[in-house]
Design a protein around this motif. Structure first.
Motif, mmCIF file in Angstrom:
data_model
loop_
_atom_site.group_PDB
_atom_site.id
_atom_site.type_symbol
_atom_site.label_atom_id
_atom_site.label_comp_id
_atom_site.label_asym_id
_atom_site.label_seq_id
_atom_site.Cartn_x
_atom_site.Cartn_y
_atom_site.Cartn_z
ATOM 1 N N ILE A 7 1.028 -1.262 -0.159
ATOM 2 C CA ILE A 7 -0.250 0.155 0.026
ATOM 3 C C ILE A 7 1.045 1.261 -0.053
ATOM 4 O O ILE A 7 1.701 1.457 0.876
ATOM 5 C CB ILE A 7 -0.768 -0.036 1.215
ATOM 6 C CG1 ILE A 7 -1.615 -1.302 1.259
ATOM 7 C CG2 ILE A 7 -1.667 1.313 1.101
ATOM 8 C CD1 ILE A 7 -2.821 -1.096 0.446
ATOM 9 N N HIS A 11 -0.657 6.022 -3.298
ATOM 10 C CA HIS A 11 -2.108 5.308 -3.022
ATOM 11 C C HIS A 11 -3.230 6.442 -2.750
ATOM 12 O O HIS A 11 -2.798 7.361 -2.207
ATOM 13 C CB HIS A 11 -1.841 4.332 -1.897
ATOM 14 C CG HIS A 11 -3.172 3.626 -1.719
ATOM 15 N ND1 HIS A 11 -3.326 2.436 -2.297
ATOM 16 C CD2 HIS A 11 -4.302 3.561 -0.785
ATOM 17 C CE1 HIS A 11 -4.507 1.900 -1.932
ATOM 18 N NE2 HIS A 11 -4.962 2.585 -1.068
ATOM 19 N N PRO A 12 -4.335 6.246 -3.334
ATOM 20 C CA PRO A 12 -5.334 7.449 -2.866
ATOM 21 C C PRO A 12 -5.671 7.312 -1.425
ATOM 22 O O PRO A 12 -6.178 8.401 -1.042
ATOM 23 C CB PRO A 12 -6.563 6.765 -3.637
ATOM 24 C CG PRO A 12 -6.286 5.827 -4.828
ATOM 25 C CD PRO A 12 -4.859 5.516 -4.246
ATOM 26 N N ALA A 13 -5.398 6.561 -0.769
ATOM 27 C CA ALA A 13 -5.832 6.388 0.842
ATOM 28 C C ALA A 13 -4.945 7.387 1.522
ATOM 29 O O ALA A 13 -5.027 7.911 2.625
ATOM 30 C CB ALA A 13 -5.632 5.086 1.252
ATOM 31 N N HIS A 115 -14.052 10.919 5.020
ATOM 32 C CA HIS A 115 -13.671 10.668 3.443
ATOM 33 C C HIS A 115 -12.950 9.270 3.482
ATOM 34 O O HIS A 115 -13.363 8.509 2.356
ATOM 35 C CB HIS A 115 -12.768 11.688 2.869
ATOM 36 C CG HIS A 115 -12.406 11.489 1.604
ATOM 37 N ND1 HIS A 115 -13.278 11.526 0.486
ATOM 38 C CD2 HIS A 115 -11.155 10.990 0.907
ATOM 39 C CE1 HIS A 115 -12.534 11.250 -0.579
ATOM 40 N NE2 HIS A 115 -11.196 10.956 -0.288
ATOM 41 N N GLU A 116 -12.214 8.706 4.344
ATOM 42 C CA GLU A 116 -11.643 7.407 4.202
ATOM 43 C C GLU A 116 -12.723 6.386 4.581
ATOM 44 O O GLU A 116 -12.547 5.169 3.929
ATOM 45 C CB GLU A 116 -10.328 7.137 5.261
ATOM 46 C CG GLU A 116 -9.421 8.078 5.080
ATOM 47 C CD GLU A 116 -8.498 8.005 4.091
ATOM 48 O OE1 GLU A 116 -8.665 7.040 3.330
ATOM 49 O OE2 GLU A 116 -7.604 8.831 4.263
ATOM 50 N N ALA A 117 -13.634 6.743 5.255
ATOM 51 C CA ALA A 117 -14.922 5.772 5.371
ATOM 52 C C ALA A 117 -15.902 5.961 4.283
ATOM 53 O O ALA A 117 -16.792 5.225 4.300
ATOM 54 C CB ALA A 117 -15.491 6.072 6.888
ATOM 55 N N PHE A 339 -8.978 -6.117 8.489
ATOM 56 C CA PHE A 339 -9.390 -6.376 7.099
ATOM 57 C C PHE A 339 -8.899 -5.330 6.239
ATOM 58 O O PHE A 339 -8.230 -4.199 6.847
ATOM 59 C CB PHE A 339 -10.965 -6.111 6.861
ATOM 60 C CG PHE A 339 -11.631 -7.210 7.744
ATOM 61 C CD1 PHE A 339 -12.514 -7.008 8.682
ATOM 62 C CD2 PHE A 339 -11.596 -8.263 6.961
ATOM 63 C CE1 PHE A 339 -13.196 -8.013 9.306
ATOM 64 C CE2 PHE A 339 -12.631 -9.498 7.605
ATOM 65 C CZ PHE A 339 -13.246 -9.322 8.625
ATOM 66 N N ILE A 340 -8.644 -5.777 5.117
ATOM 67 C CA ILE A 340 -7.934 -4.582 4.029
ATOM 68 C C ILE A 340 -8.841 -3.329 4.078
ATOM 69 O O ILE A 340 -8.338 -2.239 3.899
ATOM 70 C CB ILE A 340 -7.924 -5.154 2.727
ATOM 71 C CG1 ILE A 340 -7.282 -6.378 2.410
ATOM 72 C CG2 ILE A 340 -7.686 -4.259 1.746
ATOM 73 C CD1 ILE A 340 -7.093 -6.782 0.996
ATOM 74 N N ALA A 341 -10.007 -3.551 4.082
ATOM 75 C CA ALA A 341 -11.089 -2.689 3.985
ATOM 76 C C ALA A 341 -10.784 -1.350 5.125
ATOM 77 O O ALA A 341 -11.349 -0.265 5.212
ATOM 78 C CB ALA A 341 -12.540 -3.066 4.039
ATOM 79 N N PRO A 344 -7.213 2.134 5.505
ATOM 80 C CA PRO A 344 -7.374 3.433 5.552
ATOM 81 C C PRO A 344 -7.830 4.080 6.663
ATOM 82 O O PRO A 344 -7.363 5.368 7.052
ATOM 83 C CB PRO A 344 -8.140 3.831 4.346
ATOM 84 C CG PRO A 344 -8.494 2.710 3.653
ATOM 85 C CD PRO A 344 -8.162 1.463 4.484
#
Lengths: 400, 323, 140
Positions: A7, A11-13, A115-117, A339-341, A344
């Motif tokens: 990552i 990366h956009p996050a 925004h990250e969520a 989790f990956i999700a 961010p």
């Protein structure tokens, strides 16, 4: 089936480059390897070439969001070295801007967490309300970021009654909106489902890994430099340290919102009890040979500047320990078994300010992957040798 | 003459040209509404009120460089956007827009066309999955896996909810269902639960917040669309917009009583009813945050599927009384 | 935990004017003490070079054009300037020879378009006895 996934660095996050190499097992993270150094700018070396006064502007530009915290931490330290005591009004104004900066930084963070969520509406609303604070700061200091209000011996600008009234009026709006955000943040079901129970950091881990700032305070560690080691005028200001017991991202949101409410109280106290007098005293050009450690509670945690002087008008050594650097080991623990999700969100919950934290220590050979730790004295010796051998350019024209 | 009329249907209305114009208009409506709900402006300067912004985005994407990754399956990678557009455009032909009146039905209307429409609408999801799979990049693989996982969540409630009014009307033909509800508008009210469920499932099918996990920007860069650029990406985005129009057209035809009134009035009806559904979709998008993939599955099987079954039971019970 | 807790607020925003400022068709006014770009009042400068010494970005240069006529040239490199106004503060004259204006839209296509120059004759410093007057008129 385990595989390693990067990552970053782009990366956009991430708002800034950092490399997190995750070892994944399906959608679950098993291990994280953090690599820094993408944003290294050589600030500490540059600080040795500039005078004490010029370094205020340099340290301010270590970060954009917490610029005043670096500038104040440095100025506090240098004032100690020069044995200069700024007047009371100067100190009050300096920390008025510091608390306003804390407000703007926490509102910014709330938007980024939204925004990250994926909660873009929340992001837009918090940043719209942050504009109130930015306008106040522009009115006070002349610029929206990089306020440059510190000088050695006090502050550069004074505040008049009209500005005081404006700040007190906008505090009402800000208080109302912050309470509304607490209600939303704790009640919108899809948002809470994303942030509750995510990024767990137990109290023992937080203390053992030296987490600082809201990251530690959300794990019920009541640690705040303003209370533990009061600097400036914080010993006289009544406020509480905000903590939460849930040890997850929801706890960090709650801690930051509670800190916002405390900030409004502190700002009101400072404005109502502002003493009269001058705002600055003259500071000498040189400092006696000495060393000082200056601590400051930045919006992200504890900021430490170590400054050493050798009697000239330039520092001998400036070392910056930003709060995000202290939170990285805690991040590794938080990311494991998530989790990956959630990556961010967990990463954004420590409020990373990566450009604050860039102090390259380990050299990694890009091709062979070999790592080598180099001492600072060794790096300096190499730099001096190369400089001595470099050809001298006659009438060097600045490429600028 | 019939051949000319067919060509007109395919290319102009309700075919490709109308779909292009109307779906870009719907994207503009969605973006402007989303922005106004967030107290900002939305598209402003391209055309009056920014109405040409989606067209400008499309044209800009057409002009960009088209990169095919080295390890990607080139045939599949290239063909999929076109296939996707073909699928959703075909689906549009089955909606009872122009020929609502049963006396002169559309040549496309036949018994069972609601089932065919639902089937064709599943194709875009498969196209997304295949696009992700053929990209062979890490982020798109995860995106593709998430697309299929979501399919398991929302497909069943969507089918159950959309088929309930069909059961009440006693027919599998969209034109007849619309006609039934036109004659008995009060029977639209017991379908409220199904309407709610199908709007939420439509949001999941279109992969918009709170269900936009497959192409979650902050987590997996682009998800399905990470490796797509240039013309292929333009076609994919157009496909998403057209899918929005067709999906809301389907929900409007079944739950809001179709599009009566002949050619002109029927068209106006179509625009108004689809914009109403898109309004609801935008409000849901502004209201919520993205939820995780496991939470999507648990949400749809804990709440959406039982509600859809409830709607089915209501329909069956009422049919006994209505007859 | 209420579902759609946010809904009344966002629907209310449909009827409000957007919070965006439609720049560049609408502009916001900058506050009184805004730090724009520095510029010189040449008739007041006594060439003490305090600004050159204190500038963190080395953006001010004072060159000697003619030693006998006391002519100097100041170049302000606005491409290097960080708009901190330290030069204004370090200037010892009253009124200050350097001042910050309110310009912030100074973008140019090349950095050499951003340098401003002034050629002037050094101002005389008034003798100590009359230094109490608030407006020290300097003789050019």
């Amino acid at each position: 089936m385990k595989f390693t996934v990067p990552i970053g660095p782009q990366h956009p996050a991430l708002k800034e480059p950092i490399s997190l190499r995750m070892t994944l097992d399906g959608e679950v993270i098993r291990d994280v390897d953090i690599r820094l150094g993408y944003n290294h700018r050589g600030l500490e070396k540059l600080a040795e070439e500039k005078t004490w006064l010029q370094n205020i502007y340099l340290t301010e530009r270590i970060c954009g969001i917490c610029s005043h915290s670096h500038s104040t931490c440095y100025t506090q330290g240098v004032e100690k070295l020069m044995e200069v005591e700024p007047p009371k009004r100067g100190i009050y104004l300096r920390f008025l801007v510091a608390e306003l900066e804390r407000v703007h930084s926490h509102l910014l963070w709330l938007g980024v967490a939204g925004h990250e969520a994926g909660f873009d509406t929340f992001f837009m609303y918090t940043w719209r309300d942050r504009e109130v604070v930015m306008d106040i700061l522009e009115m006070l200091s002349g610029n929206r970021v990089h306020y440059a209000i510190n000088t050695l011996g006090g502050v550069r600008r004074d505040i008049d009654d009209l500005q005081k009234k404006k700040i007190l009026d906008s505090l009402d709006t800000l208080r109302r909106r912050t309470e509304y955000y607490l209600k939303i943040g704790a009640n919108e079901p899809s948002f809470v489902a994303r942030i509750a129970g995510v990024g767990h950091l137990s109290k023992e881990d937080a203390i053992a890994l030296c987490a600082v700032g809201p990251t530690a305070r959300a794990s019920d560690v009541a640690q705040d430099v303003r209370k533990d080691d009061p600097y400036g005028m914080y010993a006289e200001v009544p406020f509480e340290v905000a903590t939460a017991t849930t040890c997850d991202v929801l706890g960090r949101v709650v801690v930051r919102v509670k800190e916002l409410m405390q900030c409004y109280n502190i700002i009101e106290f400072l404005l109502k009890n502002l003493p009269d007098g001058p705002v600055t005293v003259r500071a000498p050009r040189r400092a006696k040979p000495n060393e000082v450690v200056s601590r400051y509670e930045a919006p992200r945690g504890e900021n430490i500047h170590y400054i050493r002087s050798n009697g000239t008008d330039k520092p001998e050594r400036l070392k910056v320990r930003a709060p995000t650097l202290a939170n990285y080991p805690a991040t590794v623990v938080m990311l494991k078994n998530g989790f990956i999700a959630d990556i961010p969100l967990i990463f954004a919950a420590i409020d990373p300010c990566i450009c604050c934290a860039e102090r390259a220590v380990t050299l990694v050979n890009a091709r062979s992957g070999q790592e080598k730790v180099v001492l600072m004295s060794e790096l300096r010796r190499q730099a001096h040798e190369r400089w001595k051998k470099a050809p001298l350019k006659k009438d060097a024209v600045w490429p600028l | 003459m019939a051949a000319l009329k067919t060509l007109l249907y395919i290319f102009v209305y309700p075919g490709l040209l109308f779909l292009f114009i109307y779906s870009t208009f719907c994207e503009w409506f969605d973006r402007k509404l989303y922005a106004r709900l967030q107290n900002r402006m939305g598209p402003t300067h391209t055309g009056r009120w920014g109405i040409l912004q989606p067209v400008a985005d499309f044209i800009k994407l057409l002009a960009k460089e088209d990169i095919v990754p080295e390890r990607a399956d080139k045939g599949l990678f290239t063909v999929l956007p076109v296939f996707g557009i073909a699928a959703v455009a075909t689906a549009m032909l089955l909606l009872p827009v122009w020929h609502y009146d049963l006396a002169q039905p559309s040549p496309n209307s036949f018994s069972g066309d609601i089932v065919v429409l639902l089937y064709i609408l599943t194709l875009p999801t498969l196209v997304f999955f295949l696009a992700a799979w053929s990209s062979t990049s890490f982020f798109s693989t995860i995106g593709g896996a998430r697309v299929l996982t979501m399919l398991f969540g929302y497909e069943v409630p969507l089918f159950l909810a959309v088929l309930s009014p069909a059961i009440m009307a006693g027919s599998w033909r969209l034109a007849e269902i619309a006609a039934f509800f036109q004659h008995k508008p009060l029977l639209l009210l017991p379908n409220i639960v199904g309407f709610g469920v199908s709007v939420i499932c439509l949001q999941a099918k279109l992969e918009r917040t709170p269900f936009d996990i497959p192409h979650a920007e902050t987590e997996i860069v682009g998800g399905t669309f990470t490796e797509y650029s240039g013309k292929k990406l333009a076609l994919f985005r157009l496909m998403t917009d057209v899918e929005m129009v067709v999906g809301s057209g389907l929900v409007a035809a079944v739950f809001l009583g179709g599009f009566p009134g002949g050619v002109i009035l029927g068209f106006v009806n179509f625009v108004i009813k689809t914009l109403l559904i898109i309004f609801l979709l935008s409000v849901i998008r502004a209201l919520t945050s993205r939820i995780r993939i496991d939470q999507v599955i648990s949400f749809s099987w804990k709440y959406l599927a039982p509600l859809a079954v409830l709607q089915l039971l209501i329909t069956i019970v009422l049919k006994g009384f209505v007859r | 935990m209420r579902v759609a807790a946010f809904l009344p607020e966002i629907i209310r925003h449909l009827f409000k004017k957007p919070a965006t400022v439609d720049y560049p068709f609408e502009k916001l006014e900058v506050p009184k003490d805004f730090r724009g770009t520095p510029f010189l009042h040449p008739e007041l400068c006594i060439v003490c070079r305090a600004c050159v010494r204190d500038c963190p970005a080395e953006a001010i240069e004072i060159l000697t054009v003619s030693e006998t006529d006391k002519k100097f040239k100041m170049v302000i490199h606005n491409d290097r300037c960080i708009h901190c106004a330290q030069c204004v503060e370090s200037c010892p004259t009253t009124p200050k020879a350097l001042e910050m204006d309110h310009l912030f839209e100074i973008a140019a296509f090349s950095r050499w378009d951003l340098k401003k120059e002034w050629e002037y004759v050094k101002a005389q410093v008034k003798p100590k006895a009359a230094a109490g007057t608030p407006s020290a008129e300097a003789k050019s």
